[in-house]
Design a protein around this motif. Structure first.
Motif, PDB file in Angstrom:
ATOM      1  N   ASP A   1       0.834  -1.204   0.000  1.00 18.03           N
ATOM      2  CA  ASP A   1       0.000   0.000   0.000  1.00 18.03           C
ATOM      3  C   ASP A   1       0.876   1.263   0.000  1.00 18.03           C
ATOM      4  O   ASP A   1       0.646   2.198   0.760  1.00 18.03           O
ATOM      5  N   GLY A   2       1.902   1.267  -0.830  1.00 18.93           N
ATOM      6  CA  GLY A   2       2.778   2.439  -0.964  1.00 18.93           C
ATOM      7  C   GLY A   2       3.984   2.423  -0.035  1.00 18.93           C
ATOM      8  O   GLY A   2       4.866   3.268  -0.148  1.00 18.93           O
ATOM      9  N   LEU A   3       4.038   1.475   0.880  1.00 19.76           N
ATOM     10  CA  LEU A   3       5.188   1.424   1.797  1.00 19.76           C
ATOM     11  C   LEU A   3       6.289   0.531   1.220  1.00 19.76           C
ATOM     12  O   LEU A   3       6.061  -0.643   0.914  1.00 19.76           O
ATOM     13  N   LEU A   4       7.503   1.128   1.103  1.00 19.60           N
ATOM     14  CA  LEU A   4       8.684   0.360   0.711  1.00 19.60           C
ATOM     15  C   LEU A   4       9.744   0.549   1.785  1.00 19.60           C
ATOM     16  O   LEU A   4       9.889   1.647   2.328  1.00 19.60           O
ATOM     17  N   VAL A   5      10.468  -0.506   2.103  1.00 23.00           N
ATOM     18  CA  VAL A   5      11.576  -0.406   3.062  1.00 23.00           C
ATOM     19  C   VAL A   5      12.874  -0.481   2.261  1.00 23.00           C
ATOM     20  O   VAL A   5      13.073  -1.425   1.486  1.00 23.00           O
ATOM     21  N   TYR A   6      13.736   0.536   2.413  1.00 19.68           N
ATOM     22  CA  TYR A   6      15.005   0.596   1.684  1.00 19.68           C
ATOM     23  C   TYR A   6      16.167   0.329   2.659  1.00 19.68           C
ATOM     24  O   TYR A   6      16.205   0.915   3.733  1.00 19.68           O
ATOM     25  N   ALA A   7      17.146  -0.485   2.241  1.00 17.76           N
ATOM     26  CA  ALA A   7      18.320  -0.701   3.079  1.00 17.76           C
ATOM     27  C   ALA A   7      19.544  -0.876   2.176  1.00 17.76           C
ATOM     28  O   ALA A   7      19.404  -1.384   1.068  1.00 17.76           O
ATOM     29  N   ASP A   8      20.686  -0.563   2.602  1.00 15.83           N
ATOM     30  CA  ASP A   8      21.073   0.323   3.694  1.00 15.83           C
ATOM     31  C   ASP A   8      21.373   1.687   3.083  1.00 15.83           C
ATOM     32  O   ASP A   8      22.123   1.752   2.110  1.00 15.83           O
ATOM     33  N   CYS A   9      20.871   2.732   3.650  1.00 17.35           N
ATOM     34  CA  CYS A   9      21.050   4.065   3.059  1.00 17.35           C
ATOM     35  C   CYS A   9      21.884   4.971   3.944  1.00 17.35           C
ATOM     36  O   CYS A   9      22.066   6.150   3.624  1.00 17.35           O
ATOM     37  N   VAL A  10      22.374   4.475   5.089  1.00 18.31           N
ATOM     38  CA  VAL A  10      23.052   5.355   6.050  1.00 18.31           C
ATOM     39  C   VAL A  10      24.421   4.858   6.524  1.00 18.31           C
ATOM     40  O   VAL A  10      25.325   5.655   6.704  1.00 18.31           O
ATOM     41  N   VAL A  11      24.600   3.556   6.744  1.00 15.92           N
ATOM     42  CA  VAL A  11      25.727   3.136   7.600  1.00 15.92           C
ATOM     43  C   VAL A  11      26.912   2.520   6.850  1.00 15.92           C
ATOM     44  O   VAL A  11      28.035   3.016   6.960  1.00 15.92           O
ATOM     45  N   VAL A  12      26.717   1.425   6.132  1.00 17.04           N
ATOM     46  CA  VAL A  12      27.845   0.596   5.659  1.00 17.04           C
ATOM     47  C   VAL A  12      28.245   1.006   4.235  1.00 17.04           C
ATOM     48  O   VAL A  12      27.538   0.698   3.276  1.00 17.04           O
ATOM     49  N   PRO A  13      29.374   1.697   4.090  1.00 17.80           N
ATOM     50  CA  PRO A  13      29.717   2.225   2.759  1.00 17.80           C
ATOM     51  C   PRO A  13      29.844   1.147   1.676  1.00 17.80           C
ATOM     52  O   PRO A  13      29.284   1.283   0.600  1.00 17.80           O
ATOM     53  N   CYS A  14      30.610   0.083   1.958  1.00 11.74           N
ATOM     54  CA  CYS A  14      30.877  -0.944   0.938  1.00 11.74           C
ATOM     55  C   CYS A  14      30.656  -2.321   1.542  1.00 11.74           C
ATOM     56  O   CYS A  14      31.627  -2.989   1.913  1.00 11.74           O
ATOM     57  N   PRO A  15      29.426  -2.789   1.662  1.00 14.80           N
ATOM     58  CA  PRO A  15      29.211  -4.075   2.331  1.00 14.80           C
ATOM     59  C   PRO A  15      29.811  -5.237   1.549  1.00 14.80           C
ATOM     60  O   PRO A  15      29.780  -5.235   0.314  1.00 14.80           O
ATOM     61  N   THR A  16      30.338  -6.228   2.275  1.00 14.85           N
ATOM     62  CA  THR A  16      30.717  -7.493   1.644  1.00 14.85           C
ATOM     63  C   THR A  16      29.430  -8.252   1.330  1.00 14.85           C
ATOM     64  O   THR A  16      28.340  -7.869   1.787  1.00 14.85           O
ATOM     65  N   ALA A  17      29.568  -9.365   0.619  1.00 11.72           N
ATOM     66  CA  ALA A  17      28.378 -10.176   0.309  1.00 11.72           C
ATOM     67  C   ALA A  17      27.711 -10.631   1.602  1.00 11.72           C
ATOM     68  O   ALA A  17      26.481 -10.611   1.731  1.00 11.72           O
ATOM     69  N   GLU A  18      28.526 -11.035   2.574  1.00  6.74           N
ATOM     70  CA  GLU A  18      27.958 -11.515   3.843  1.00  6.74           C
ATOM     71  C   GLU A  18      27.232 -10.377   4.573  1.00  6.74           C
ATOM     72  O   GLU A  18      26.122 -10.564   5.098  1.00  6.74           O
ATOM     73  N   GLU A  19      27.858  -9.196   4.577  1.00 13.00           N
ATOM     74  CA  GLU A  19      27.207  -8.050   5.232  1.00 13.00           C
ATOM     75  C   GLU A  19      25.899  -7.681   4.522  1.00 13.00           C
ATOM     76  O   GLU A  19      24.892  -7.371   5.163  1.00 13.00           O
ATOM     77  N   LEU A  20      25.930  -7.757   3.197  1.00  6.26           N
ATOM     78  CA  LEU A  20      24.723  -7.437   2.422  1.00  6.26           C
ATOM     79  C   LEU A  20      23.589  -8.412   2.768  1.00  6.26           C
ATOM     80  O   LEU A  20      22.421  -8.019   2.893  1.00  6.26           O
ATOM     81  N   ALA A  21      23.952  -9.673   2.947  1.00  4.83           N
ATOM     82  CA  ALA A  21      22.950 -10.681   3.322  1.00  4.83           C
ATOM     83  C   ALA A  21      22.350 -10.339   4.693  1.00  4.83           C
ATOM     84  O   ALA A  21      21.128 -10.423   4.893  1.00  4.83           O
TER      85      ALA A  21
END
Ligand code: ACO
Length: 326
Positions: A165-185
């Motif tokens: 209903d118009g709600l989307l959750v976006y991640a990550d937009c604030v903290v981890v500059p270059c996540p590894t694959a594991e961090e992204l998971a």
């Protein structure tokens, strides 16, 4: 009811103690009064009582009944300094340094949360994101099982056909500059949890975004997202999660059906995981400024709730962030 109204209703039902380290900052003082008046939480302002009163006068805010604590003259300062020393001595923090830090409102507030004298913390009207995050990362740390602290943005979009209903959750937009694959998971799993527990989304559907959909492009950056999908499946096998996919394949049913046939997520994603901080930060600002979405930030993966404000925040932004933290 909008997502922020739902969160406010929840906050009203169970009043939490939220510490505001920037207690002599005028917008923060006005927000504390609004939080008290709205019965949304029990705010605690940190700072010199005279400076807090002066900020209240400037705002025409009544701060009667709000707890004010001065870290520089607090009976708890010695206890917090000792605890801080124990937590950080292995990192080279001396007893003198711990005492100095404990008198700093930012660290004092974090210690209140760490030791259970407050339920959560909101700061950042004056401090930069890094200055707010570092003590939280060093002292509050990640919650068990979570590899990394990150963030989600709750995007309340005018187009109600998108997400939930118009709600989307976006991640990550604030903290981890270059996540590894594991961090992204881990970021993906944490964002699904934020959607479920904070926003009341019954079925998080998580898309890991890329410039490629299901192998349409070959590149090391695409492979990282593909690896993250595999790791996330192992971390949370029950979660509806898929990738890598482009934004249109994630959101638009016909495009999802043609580019990612059979995907449980494509075309109807409500949680979007960006491959790095540049993409995530730019993406949320595009959605806000060009797409007209209202947006609310929340840190995820911390053992206890602490949240950051933008230095350009309004009184209403602070009230909303206090409710999200509560
Ligand atoms: N999750 C968990 N722990 C972390 C994380 C993380 N994401 N990042 C750092 N840490 C820990 C480290 O392990 C370290 O712990 P230790 O001291 O116990 O060993 C501690 O936090 C400090 O680490 P540093 O490496 O010294 O911290 P760093 O200088 O990397 O700062 C920070 C971390 C502030 C999060 C940094 O990554 C950063 O600046 N991120 C971007 C913030 C930003 O500017 N965002 C965009 C603007 S916000 C907006 O637009 C809304």
């Amino acid at each position: 009811m909008s997502v922020i109204e739902r969160i406010k209703e929840k906050a009203r039902r169970d009043l939490k103690r939220i510490v505001l380290p920037e207690g002599d900052e005028p917008r923060t003082v006005a927000a504390a009064a609004a939080v008290r008046d709205g019965g949304l939480a029990r705010p605690i302002l940190l700072g010199d009582a005279k400076a807090v009163a002066a900020a209240a006068r400037e705002q025409g805010a009544d701060i009667g009944g709000i707890d004010i604590v001065d870290p520089a003259n607090s009976p708890k300062a010695a206890e917090y300094a000792a605890a801080l020393y124990e937590l950080r001595r292995a990192k080279g923090v001396s007893e003198e340094e711990a005492a100095r830090l404990a008198a700093d409102p930012m660290y004092y507030g974090i210690m209140m949360v760490k030791l259970g004298d407050a339920d959560g913390l909101v700061s950042g009207a004056v401090h930069t994101t890094g200055d707010m995050l570092r003590p939280a990362l060093q002292i509050i740390k990640t919650r068990p099982g979570m590899k990394v602290v990150s963030s989600s943005f709750l995007m309340d979009c005018p187009n109600k056909a998108l997400g939930d209903d118009g709600l989307l959750v976006y991640a990550d937009c604030v903290v981890v500059p270059c996540p590894t694959a594991e961090e992204l998971a881990h970021i993906a799993v944490a964002a699904a949890d934020t959607a479920r527990t904070l926003c009341g989304v019954a079925e998080p559907r998580v898309a890991l975004l890329s410039f490629s959909t299901k192998g349409s492009a070959k590149h090391a950056l695409v492979e990282k997202v593909q690896q993250a999908v595999e790791i996330a499946h192992a971390l949370a096998p029950e979660l509806l999660l898929d990738g890598e996919m482009q934004l249109d394949a994630a959101l638009i049913p016909e495009i999802g059906a043609s580019k990612a046939k059979g995907s449980p997520v494509a075309g109807r994603a409500n949680v979007l995981v960006f491959p790095d901080l540049q993409a995530g930060n730019i993406g949320y600002k595009i959605t806000q400024r060009i797409g007209g979405a209202e947006c609310f930030a929340v840190l995820q993966g911390l053992a206890k709730p602490c949240n950051d404000l933008s230095r350009g925040c309004s009184v209403e932004d602070i009230v909303n962030t206090v409710c999200i933290t509560a």
